[in-house]
Design a protein around this motif. Structure first.
Motif, short mmCIF file in Angstrom:
data_model
loop_
_atom_site.label_atom_id
_atom_site.label_comp_id
_atom_site.label_asym_id
_atom_site.label_seq_id
_atom_site.Cartn_x
_atom_site.Cartn_y
_atom_site.Cartn_z
N GLU A 32 0.83 -1.22 0.00
CA GLU A 32 0.00 0.00 0.00
C GLU A 32 0.86 1.26 0.00
O GLU A 32 0.60 2.23 0.71
CB GLU A 32 -0.95 0.01 1.21
N LYS A 33 1.92 1.25 -0.80
CA LYS A 33 2.88 2.36 -0.83
C LYS A 33 2.30 3.57 -1.55
O LYS A 33 1.64 3.44 -2.57
CB LYS A 33 4.17 1.91 -1.49
N SER A 34 2.57 4.73 -0.99
CA SER A 34 2.14 5.99 -1.58
C SER A 34 3.26 7.01 -1.42
O SER A 34 3.85 7.13 -0.34
CB SER A 34 0.88 6.49 -0.86
N VAL A 35 3.58 7.71 -2.50
CA VAL A 35 4.63 8.74 -2.46
C VAL A 35 4.08 10.01 -3.10
O VAL A 35 3.49 9.96 -4.18
CB VAL A 35 5.89 8.29 -3.24
N SER A 36 4.24 11.13 -2.41
CA SER A 36 3.83 12.40 -3.00
C SER A 36 4.90 13.45 -2.74
O SER A 36 5.70 13.34 -1.81
CB SER A 36 2.48 12.87 -2.44
N VAL A 45 5.82 9.94 2.27
CA VAL A 45 5.57 8.54 1.94
C VAL A 45 4.63 7.93 2.97
O VAL A 45 4.66 8.28 4.15
CB VAL A 45 6.87 7.71 1.84
N TYR A 47 2.85 3.91 3.89
CA TYR A 47 2.95 2.50 3.55
C TYR A 47 2.47 1.63 4.71
O TYR A 47 2.35 2.10 5.84
CB TYR A 47 4.40 2.11 3.21
N THR A 63 3.75 6.76 8.10
CA THR A 63 3.99 7.91 7.22
C THR A 63 5.33 8.52 7.60
O THR A 63 5.73 8.51 8.77
CB THR A 63 2.90 9.00 7.35
#
Length: 86
Positions: A32-36, A45, A47, A63
């Motif tokens: 469930e990785k997210s990078v902005s 990030v 995850y 986070t």
């Protein structure tokens, strides 16, 4: 830094000491990785992590916010983790 153990909120040197000396996990899985990148020189990030060492299991959602200090020089500004059911 917000962690799942007392006193839960750590700042500066206390944050570094709170995570130093932790044992190495035998197996770690990120999902469930997210990078902005909300602005130049900042990365956020998020995850989920699942880790295993022997019979010990750990799972959390995390986070982290990183700030660029120079070329290829990033530092953690904020980190939070909330333990979840394993």
């Amino acid at each position: 830094m917000a962690l799942g153990h007392a006193p839960h909120l750590f700042v500066g040197k206390d944050a570094t000491e709170a995570v130093s000396g932790m044992s190495d996990w035998e197996d770690v899985t990120f999902s469930e990785k997210s990078v902005s990148r909300p602005e130049e020189g900042m990365i956020v990030v998020g995850y989920q992590v699942a880790a295993l060492k022997g019979e010990t299991r750990f799972a959390a959602v995390c986070t982290s916010v990183y700030r660029r200090k120079g070329h290829d020089d990033w530092s953690v500004v904020q980190h939070a983790q909330v333990a979840t059911a394993t």
